[in-house]
Design a protein around this motif. Structure first.
Motif, PDB file in Angstrom:
ATOM      1  N   PHE A  90      33.611  35.987  43.225  1.00 22.13           N
ATOM      2  CA  PHE A  90      34.885  35.535  42.664  1.00 22.13           C
ATOM      3  C   PHE A  90      35.938  36.619  42.845  1.00 22.13           C
ATOM      4  N   ALA A  91      37.192  36.259  42.589  1.00 25.87           N
ATOM      5  CA  ALA A  91      38.288  37.225  42.632  1.00 25.87           C
ATOM      6  C   ALA A  91      39.208  36.962  41.450  1.00 25.87           C
ATOM      7  N   CYS A  92      39.666  38.023  40.808  1.00 23.29           N
ATOM      8  CA  CYS A  92      40.639  37.879  39.732  1.00 23.29           C
ATOM      9  C   CYS A  92      41.975  37.469  40.338  1.00 23.29           C
ATOM     10  N   THR A  93      42.642  36.514  39.726  1.00 20.09           N
ATOM     11  CA  THR A  93      43.933  36.039  40.240  1.00 20.09           C
ATOM     12  C   THR A  93      45.091  36.392  39.316  1.00 20.09           C
ATOM     13  N   SER A  94      44.782  36.853  38.113  1.00 23.72           N
ATOM     14  CA  SER A  94      45.768  37.348  37.152  1.00 23.72           C
ATOM     15  C   SER A  94      44.964  38.146  36.123  1.00 23.72           C
ATOM     16  N   PRO A  95      45.605  38.770  35.136  1.00 23.02           N
ATOM     17  CA  PRO A  95      44.817  39.505  34.143  1.00 23.02           C
ATOM     18  C   PRO A  95      43.791  38.665  33.395  1.00 23.02           C
ATOM     19  N   THR A  96      43.997  37.341  33.329  1.00 24.77           N
ATOM     20  CA  THR A  96      43.079  36.513  32.533  1.00 24.77           C
ATOM     21  C   THR A  96      42.545  35.287  33.272  1.00 24.77           C
ATOM     22  N   THR A  97      42.700  35.230  34.595  1.00 20.22           N
ATOM     23  CA  THR A  97      42.185  34.088  35.358  1.00 20.22           C
ATOM     24  C   THR A  97      41.432  34.580  36.593  1.00 20.22           C
ATOM     25  N   PHE A  98      40.556  33.710  37.117  1.00 20.89           N
ATOM     26  CA  PHE A  98      39.818  34.042  38.328  1.00 20.89           C
ATOM     27  C   PHE A  98      39.543  32.773  39.119  1.00 20.89           C
ATOM     28  N   ALA A  99      39.190  32.942  40.391  1.00 18.54           N
ATOM     29  CA  ALA A  99      38.840  31.822  41.267  1.00 18.54           C
ATOM     30  C   ALA A  99      37.631  32.223  42.090  1.00 18.54           C
ATOM     31  N   LEU A 100      36.851  31.241  42.517  1.00 21.02           N
ATOM     32  CA  LEU A 100      35.669  31.507  43.333  1.00 21.02           C
ATOM     33  C   LEU A 100      36.079  31.833  44.761  1.00 21.02           C
ATOM     34  N   ALA A 103      32.821  30.861  51.682  1.00 20.59           N
ATOM     35  CA  ALA A 103      31.902  31.533  52.605  1.00 20.59           C
ATOM     36  C   ALA A 103      32.602  32.491  53.560  1.00 20.59           C
ATOM     37  N   VAL A 104      33.901  32.320  53.753  1.00 18.81           N
ATOM     38  CA  VAL A 104      34.637  33.211  54.662  1.00 18.81           C
ATOM     39  C   VAL A 104      35.552  34.162  53.887  1.00 18.81           C
ATOM     40  N   ASN A 105      35.176  34.421  52.621  1.00 15.68           N
ATOM     41  CA  ASN A 105      35.893  35.377  51.763  1.00 15.68           C
ATOM     42  C   ASN A 105      37.365  35.013  51.550  1.00 15.68           C
ATOM     43  N   GLU A 106      37.595  33.729  51.313  1.00 13.14           N
ATOM     44  CA  GLU A 106      38.924  33.264  50.941  1.00 13.14           C
ATOM     45  C   GLU A 106      38.866  32.722  49.511  1.00 13.14           C
ATOM     46  N   ILE A 107      39.949  32.879  48.783  1.00 17.84           N
ATOM     47  CA  ILE A 107      39.993  32.405  47.400  1.00 17.84           C
ATOM     48  C   ILE A 107      40.197  30.898  47.381  1.00 17.84           C
ATOM     49  N   THR A 108      39.376  30.203  46.613  1.00 19.15           N
ATOM     50  CA  THR A 108      39.546  28.749  46.483  1.00 19.15           C
ATOM     51  C   THR A 108      40.743  28.451  45.570  1.00 19.15           C
ATOM     52  N   SER A 109      41.239  27.253  45.627  1.00 15.39           N
ATOM     53  CA  SER A 109      42.506  26.930  44.973  1.00 15.39           C
ATOM     54  C   SER A 109      42.386  26.728  43.459  1.00 15.39           C
ATOM     55  N   TYR A 110      41.194  26.384  42.956  1.00 11.06           N
ATOM     56  CA  TYR A 110      41.057  26.086  41.527  1.00 11.06           C
ATOM     57  C   TYR A 110      40.817  27.367  40.729  1.00 11.06           C
ATOM     58  N   GLU A 111      41.613  27.577  39.693  1.00 19.48           N
ATOM     59  CA  GLU A 111      41.486  28.763  38.852  1.00 19.48           C
ATOM     60  C   GLU A 111      40.763  28.453  37.545  1.00 19.48           C
ATOM     61  N   PHE A 112      40.006  29.433  37.057  1.00 17.46           N
ATOM     62  CA  PHE A 112      39.348  29.365  35.758  1.00 17.46           C
ATOM     63  C   PHE A 112      39.996  30.392  34.835  1.00 17.46           C
ATOM     64  N   SER A 113      40.034  30.089  33.551  1.00 15.88           N
ATOM     65  CA  SER A 113      40.643  30.999  32.582  1.00 15.88           C
ATOM     66  C   SER A 113      39.570  31.685  31.740  1.00 15.88           C
ATOM     67  N   GLN A 123      35.063  44.110  39.285  1.00 19.37           N
ATOM     68  CA  GLN A 123      34.016  45.024  39.742  1.00 19.37           C
ATOM     69  C   GLN A 123      32.627  44.704  39.209  1.00 19.37           C
ATOM     70  N   ILE A 124      32.495  43.703  38.368  1.00 19.41           N
ATOM     71  CA  ILE A 124      31.188  43.386  37.790  1.00 19.41           C
ATOM     72  C   ILE A 124      30.812  41.944  38.100  1.00 19.41           C
ATOM     73  N   GLY A 125      29.575  41.577  37.796  1.00 21.23           N
ATOM     74  CA  GLY A 125      29.096  40.244  38.118  1.00 21.23           C
ATOM     75  C   GLY A 125      29.696  39.140  37.279  1.00 21.23           C
ATOM     76  N   ASN A 126      30.037  39.447  36.026  1.00 18.30           N
ATOM     77  CA  ASN A 126      30.630  38.451  35.136  1.00 18.30           C
ATOM     78  C   ASN A 126      32.140  38.627  35.152  1.00 18.30           C
ATOM     79  N   PRO A 127      32.924  37.607  35.510  1.00 19.38           N
ATOM     80  CA  PRO A 127      34.364  37.801  35.698  1.00 19.38           C
ATOM     81  C   PRO A 127      35.141  38.167  34.442  1.00 19.38           C
ATOM     82  N   CYS A 128      34.704  37.726  33.266  1.00 17.77           N
ATOM     83  CA  CYS A 128      35.489  37.936  32.053  1.00 17.77           C
ATOM     84  C   CYS A 128      34.762  38.848  31.074  1.00 17.77           C
ATOM     85  N   VAL A 129      35.477  39.852  30.588  1.00 11.00           N
ATOM     86  CA  VAL A 129      34.913  40.792  29.623  1.00 11.00           C
ATOM     87  C   VAL A 129      35.895  40.971  28.474  1.00 11.00           C
ATOM     88  N   ALA A 130      35.395  41.461  27.349  1.00  8.51           N
ATOM     89  CA  ALA A 130      36.260  41.684  26.192  1.00  8.51           C
ATOM     90  C   ALA A 130      37.297  42.753  26.517  1.00  8.51           C
TER      91      ALA A 130
END
Length: 209
Positions: A90-100, A103-113, A123-130
């Motif tokens: 995954f990649a962080c897309t803002s301080p509080t959102t991320f997207a998967l 296969a070619v290392n591009e960010i998908t369009s749907y964001e998760f909060s 830098q870690i396996g779980n995208p969201c931390v306290a």
């Protein structure tokens, strides 16, 4: 000869990693926190970025090195936003959102909060931390802050959009032809920002985490 070359490459890799600070995290070497690729804030004794946002001179980059700013882009900090590295899915897309990442290392369009009180850390396996006092996200808060101030289009103090603990607030102001903002920490005597009164208060508001 080959052994020396491998040692040099390994040492350079360590230097690059050492010189790259996490976004919004205070560096023990420079006592500042990079808040974007070329901006930084001074840190308090409690290692919290606060006060004026300074810009590195002459197109240099903020880094964790003692001199704070460097001309070497390889040492730039706060540059992990919206990047797929082929390792973390995954990649962080803002301080509080991320997207998967696909296969070619591009960010998908749907964001998760992330949940309230959490930030995205790439830098870690779980995208969201306290979040710790509103700090620690891989993406710069200042893009979010400037967007907030552009929407408000009015000088004044507003709740920090990514600090549910209410320990910080945003001061918006007009800068030339556009709106910008600074993040400020409420003082220890009145540590909480009250959105209703636009001021720091001693008692935690009911809407704060």
């Amino acid at each position: 000869m080959q052994c020396h070359l491998l040692l040099l490459v390994f040492s350079l890799g360590i230097l690059v990693k050492y010189s790259q600070a996490d976004c919004n995290i205070c560096s023990s070497e420079s006592n500042v926190a990079c808040v974007s690729e070329n901006q930084y804030q001074n840190c308090t004794a409690n290692a919290i970025p606060t006060g004026t946002v300074y810009t590195c001179p002459n197109n240099t980059y903020c880094s964790a090195m003692p001199e704070k700013c460097t001309a070497n882009e390889a040492f730039a900090s706060c540059n992990d936003c919206k990047k797929c590295d082929g390792v973390v899915p995954f990649a962080c897309t803002s301080p509080t959102t991320f997207a998967l990442c696909n296969a070619v290392n591009e960010i998908t369009s749907y964001e998760f909060s992330c949940l309230t009180g959490e930030v995205c850390l790439s830098q870690i396996g779980n995208p969201c931390v306290a979040s710790v006092n509103g700090t620690g996200a891989s993406c710069s808060y200042y893009a979010v802050v400037d967007d907030l101030c552009t929407q408000k289009a009015s000088t004044g103090r507003y709740p920090h959009p990514n600090d549910s603990s209410c320990l910080k607030y945003v001061y918006c102001f007009r800068k030339g032809s556009s709106w910008s903002g600074n993040i400020w920490q409420c003082p220890s005597s009145k540590p909480y920002f009250n959105a209703t009164t636009s001021s720091c208060v001693a008692t935690k508001p009911a809407t704060c985490a």
